[in-house]
Scaffold this motif. Structure first.
Motif, PDB file in Angstrom:
ATOM      1  N   PHE A  80       0.786  -1.368   0.189  1.00 36.29           N
ATOM      2  CA  PHE A  80       0.202   0.141   0.137  1.00 36.29           C
ATOM      3  C   PHE A  80       0.862   1.202  -0.093  1.00 36.29           C
ATOM      4  CE2 PHE A  80      -2.885  -3.227   1.966  1.00 36.29           C
ATOM      5  CZ  PHE A  80      -3.970  -2.767   1.414  1.00 36.29           C
ATOM      6  N   ASN A  81       1.099   1.772  -1.044  1.00 31.30           N
ATOM      7  CA  ASN A  81       2.051   2.831  -1.357  1.00 31.30           C
ATOM      8  C   ASN A  81       1.682   4.329  -0.808  1.00 31.30           C
ATOM      9  OD1 ASN A  81       4.085   4.645  -1.898  1.00 31.30           O
ATOM     10  ND2 ASN A  81       3.805   4.485  -3.898  1.00 31.30           N
ATOM     11  N   PHE A  82       1.752   4.826   0.454  1.00 27.15           N
ATOM     12  CA  PHE A  82       1.095   6.080   0.736  1.00 27.15           C
ATOM     13  C   PHE A  82       1.877   7.183   0.144  1.00 27.15           C
ATOM     14  CE2 PHE A  82      -2.174   6.283   4.137  1.00 27.15           C
ATOM     15  CZ  PHE A  82      -2.515   4.731   4.236  1.00 27.15           C
ATOM     16  N   ALA A  83       3.111   6.685  -0.372  1.00 23.80           N
ATOM     17  CA  ALA A  83       3.868   7.884  -0.986  1.00 23.80           C
ATOM     18  C   ALA A  83       3.453   8.194  -2.454  1.00 23.80           C
ATOM     19  CB  ALA A  83       5.354   7.579  -1.194  1.00 23.80           C
ATOM     20  N   GLN A  84       2.267   7.516  -2.978  1.00 24.77           N
ATOM     21  CA  GLN A  84       1.900   7.610  -4.417  1.00 24.77           C
ATOM     22  C   GLN A  84       1.686   9.309  -4.634  1.00 24.77           C
ATOM     23  OE1 GLN A  84       2.225   5.490  -6.711  1.00 24.77           O
ATOM     24  NE2 GLN A  84       1.311   7.038  -8.316  1.00 24.77           N
ATOM     25  N   ALA A  85       0.984   9.765  -3.855  1.00 28.66           N
ATOM     26  CA  ALA A  85       0.676  11.306  -4.106  1.00 28.66           C
ATOM     27  C   ALA A  85       1.699  12.181  -3.994  1.00 28.66           C
ATOM     28  CB  ALA A  85      -0.600  11.782  -3.214  1.00 28.66           C
ATOM     29  N   GLU A  86       2.479  11.966  -3.148  1.00 31.02           N
ATOM     30  CA  GLU A  86       3.762  12.875  -2.968  1.00 31.02           C
ATOM     31  C   GLU A  86       4.879  12.649  -3.966  1.00 31.02           C
ATOM     32  OE1 GLU A  86       4.037  15.541  -1.166  1.00 31.02           O
ATOM     33  OE2 GLU A  86       1.911  14.818  -1.101  1.00 31.02           O
ATOM     34  N   PHE A  87       4.772  11.467  -4.913  1.00 33.65           N
ATOM     35  CA  PHE A  87       5.440  11.313  -6.235  1.00 33.65           C
ATOM     36  C   PHE A  87       4.895  12.638  -6.982  1.00 33.65           C
ATOM     37  CE2 PHE A  87       5.960   6.606  -5.995  1.00 33.65           C
ATOM     38  CZ  PHE A  87       6.542   6.544  -5.087  1.00 33.65           C
ATOM     39  N   GLY A  88       3.586  12.819  -7.011  1.00 34.00           N
ATOM     40  CA  GLY A  88       3.046  13.902  -7.708  1.00 34.00           C
ATOM     41  C   GLY A  88       3.200  15.324  -7.329  1.00 34.00           C
ATOM     42  N   THR A  89       3.222  15.545  -6.120  1.00 32.99           N
ATOM     43  CA  THR A  89       3.647  17.126  -5.452  1.00 32.99           C
ATOM     44  C   THR A  89       5.091  17.365  -5.725  1.00 32.99           C
ATOM     45  OG1 THR A  89       2.004  16.344  -3.627  1.00 32.99           O
ATOM     46  CG2 THR A  89       3.479  18.545  -3.549  1.00 32.99           C
ATOM     47  N   THR A  90       5.974  16.301  -5.555  1.00 35.11           N
ATOM     48  CA  THR A  90       7.594  16.299  -5.605  1.00 35.11           C
ATOM     49  C   THR A  90       7.586  16.747  -7.129  1.00 35.11           C
ATOM     50  OG1 THR A  90       7.859  14.658  -4.089  1.00 35.11           O
ATOM     51  CG2 THR A  90       9.702  15.314  -5.411  1.00 35.11           C
ATOM     52  N   GLY A  91       6.850  15.996  -7.981  1.00 36.61           N
ATOM     53  CA  GLY A  91       7.234  16.233  -9.558  1.00 36.61           C
ATOM     54  C   GLY A  91       6.526  17.647  -9.917  1.00 36.61           C
TER      55      GLY A  91
END
Ligand SMILES: Nc1ncnc2c1ncn2[C@@H]1O[C@H](COP(=O)(O)OP(=O)(O)OP(=O)(O)O)[C@@H](O)[C@H]1O
Ligand SMILES: [Mg+2]
Lengths: 303, 235
Positions: free
Chosen positions: A39-50
């Motif tokens: 369960f990847n809780f970092a999925q959305a932060e890949f987006g914010t970081t990008g």
């Protein structure tokens, strides 16, 4: 059209377009879950970081829009690969909860870095790729060209993923997940497969962030908990898809977007937290009736 | 020079080795049976040859060249393919997809892969009828055929099969063993692990393994003459 009918029409159009962002996030969540059970809780932060990387390139360094997008996506992919190497791979024999906490740690670390690097401007804005909008005939819903681009990207991403999973290379992802030892024995590098899936998931997250950021103002944690929050809706969409189905993740994302938007109808507006309540209520009912999710192919249920 | 040379192999899962200087050869073009009771170290031996386990000392040589610490994928490319204990087919992929992935290391030569697939389906005609079925829904015997077929898809020079007969009816076990002769005649050397002495008539060479060492080797006629059964059960 007038009154409630029009209001519902607008909510559906707006919801579907917002749902495109949720669908991109959900696709990444399902991809990683299918490949490595995380369960990847970092999925959305890949987006914010990008998004932050694209923002820096575009508005601070004056790069062209296409190079800024490319840079933002590259940073997101790099973050996905680092997450796989530094967190997921070392924890491969740990329990699922441990890995989940690990990915949540990645998200928090990313948010920390965003605050630290961009503390001058607390609230950021970024121009749209094409800055124009129009009203949908009859319904009168406002639609930005940016949202249409997002829809187009979602369609293309879904098609590419569908083709990829039918290809031999796509099969290796499933094989590595189903029987890692046997996969190694036929010459599939399970390690490379894992890195590939995380890179792809991060790319999807990056697209969600970079495309949705310009619609709003953004701060650190934008896509997880900020104005563009898509993590929880993305997870809901993934759950509707039984955490397995790619087309299900898209259908789930669009559904979640529409259901959530119903909370903005004028007779709901007085109810505090109507959007969130509607969403959780909907998910609860769905899971009580169909615990495996609704947008699930039959073989995936059997699995 | 033999195709496979195993020399002084010491392998363990903890501080205490379970293989004690295992030594044997397998010649090109034969079916070799590695026979032993539960826990003798048969799976440990073939898993080490395939590169899944690292020896504490000793080495495995193919064509006289040491395989060192090469990964399983590197060994597949060199021609060693293992059909592992417990079948381990990809359950939620179809039979066809399982076979296709078996040829993953050969994906640059699609024509050869197609020919090999025809050959494998010729060995195991049952798989033709089941081509589009999910592997996890096959019967135990069919899964075993698929597992052997998948291992063959890489066109190995040496095929390792770990207990193909486990859980199969005697008739079905015999069917699988008979195919090993055809595989050998097709140019692939076979080393199969068995607990079941019923495999012996299909062997050109028999190795008897006990408590982590190879006790006896019998070749050709010796297999029938030496009373392996007695040595095996009475030792
Ligand atoms: N993963 C493991 N961890 C610890 N010990 C192991 C492991 N695998 C095997 N062993 C031990 O190594 C010894 C040899 O096991 P191995 O699996 O090689 O035997 P085998 O001859 O294949 O037996 P079987 O016919 O039951 O498959 C046994 O004593 C077993 O307990
Ligand atoms: Mg064994």
């Amino acid at each position: 059209m007038s009154g409630l009918g029009q209001e519902v029409g607008v909510a559906i159009v707006t919801g579907l377009l917002q749902g495109c962002v949720y669908a991109l996030v959900a696709l990444g969540i399902v991809l990683v879950f299918r490949a490595s059970g995380v369960f990847n809780f970092a999925q959305a932060e890949f987006g914010t970081t990008g998004l932050f990387a694209a923002y820096a390139a575009l508005t601070l360094w004056g790069w062209s829009y296409s190079w800024a997008i490319a840079f933002g996506l590259a940073v997101a992919v790099a973050m996905g690969l680092l997450t796989e190497r530094l967190v997921v791979h070392p924890l491969r024999n740990a329990s699922r909860v441990t890995v989940l906490v690990g990915t949540a740690g990645v998200a928090l670390a990313a948010i920390g870095i965003q605050f630290w690097q961009f503390n001058e401007t607390l609230i950021m804005t970024m121009p749209r790729i094409v800055d124009s909008f129009f009203l949908v005939p009859v319904i009168g819903a406002p639609v930005t060209v940016q949202q249409l681009i997002t829809l187009g990207v979602l369609v293309v991403a879904s098609l590419v993923l569908a083709l990829f999973f039918r290809s031999p290379a796509g099969l290796t992802i499933q094989a590595a997940q189903q029987e890692p030892t046997a996969a190694e024995l036929v010459g599939i590098s399970v390690r490379r497969v894992s890195m590939l899936t995380w890179a792809m998931a991060a790319l999807l997250g990056g697209l969600a962030g970079i495309l949705s950021g310009p619609n709003l103002t953004f701060t650190a944690g934008f896509l997880s908990f900020g104005a563009g929050r898509a993590l929880l809706p993305g997870f809901m969409a993934a759950v509707l898809a039984g955490m397995r189905s790619m087309p299900g993740a898209v259908a789930g994302g669009l559904t979640v977007g529409v259901v959530e938007q119903m909370g903005t109808l004028s007779f709901m507006i007085e109810v505090p937290g109507a959007r969130a309540m509607l969403l959780f209520g909907f998910l609860l009912v769905v899971l009580m009736v169909k615990p495996h999710g609704i947008f699930v192919p039959r073989t995936a249920v059997a699995a | 020079m033999s195709l496979l040379e195993v020399r002084g192999l010491v392998v363990g899962y903890g501080p205490h080795p379970v293989l004690h200087e295992v030594e044997f050869d397998v010649e090109e073009g034969e079916v070799c049976v590695l026979l032993g009771l539960n826990g003798a170290g048969k799976s440990t031996t073939v898993n080490t040859i395939a590169g899944l386990l690292r020896p504490q000392s000793g080495e495995v040589r193919l064509d006289g060249r040491s395989l060192g610490r090469r990964s399983p994928s590197a060994r597949v490319k060199q021609g060693i393919s293992l059909c592992p204990e417990g079948r381990r087919v990809f359950p939620r992929l179809t039979v066809r997809q399982n076979l296709r992935l078996g040829a993953w290391s050969q994906r640059r030569s699609p024509r050869a892969v197609r020919e090999q697939q025809d050959l494998v389906l010729d060995y195991f005609p049952r798989l033709v009828e089941r081509a589009d079925q999910l592997a996890g829904t096959l019967s135990g015997g069919e899964q075993q055929m698929l597992a052997v077929g998948r291992a063959l898809m890489s066109r190995p020079r040496l095929l390792l099969i770990d207990e193909a007969s486990l859980g199969l009816s005697p008739a079905l076990a015999t069917t699988v063993w008979e195919v090993t002769s055809r595989i050998r005649d097709g140019g692939t050397t076979v080393l199969m692990v068995e607990q079941n002495a019923g495999a012996l008539p299909f062997a050109d060479r028999a190795l008897l393994m006990e408590k982590g060492t190879v006790l006896h080797t019998a070749v050709g006629e010796q297999i029938r003459n030496v009373n392996l059964r007695e040595a095996y059960l009475g030792a």
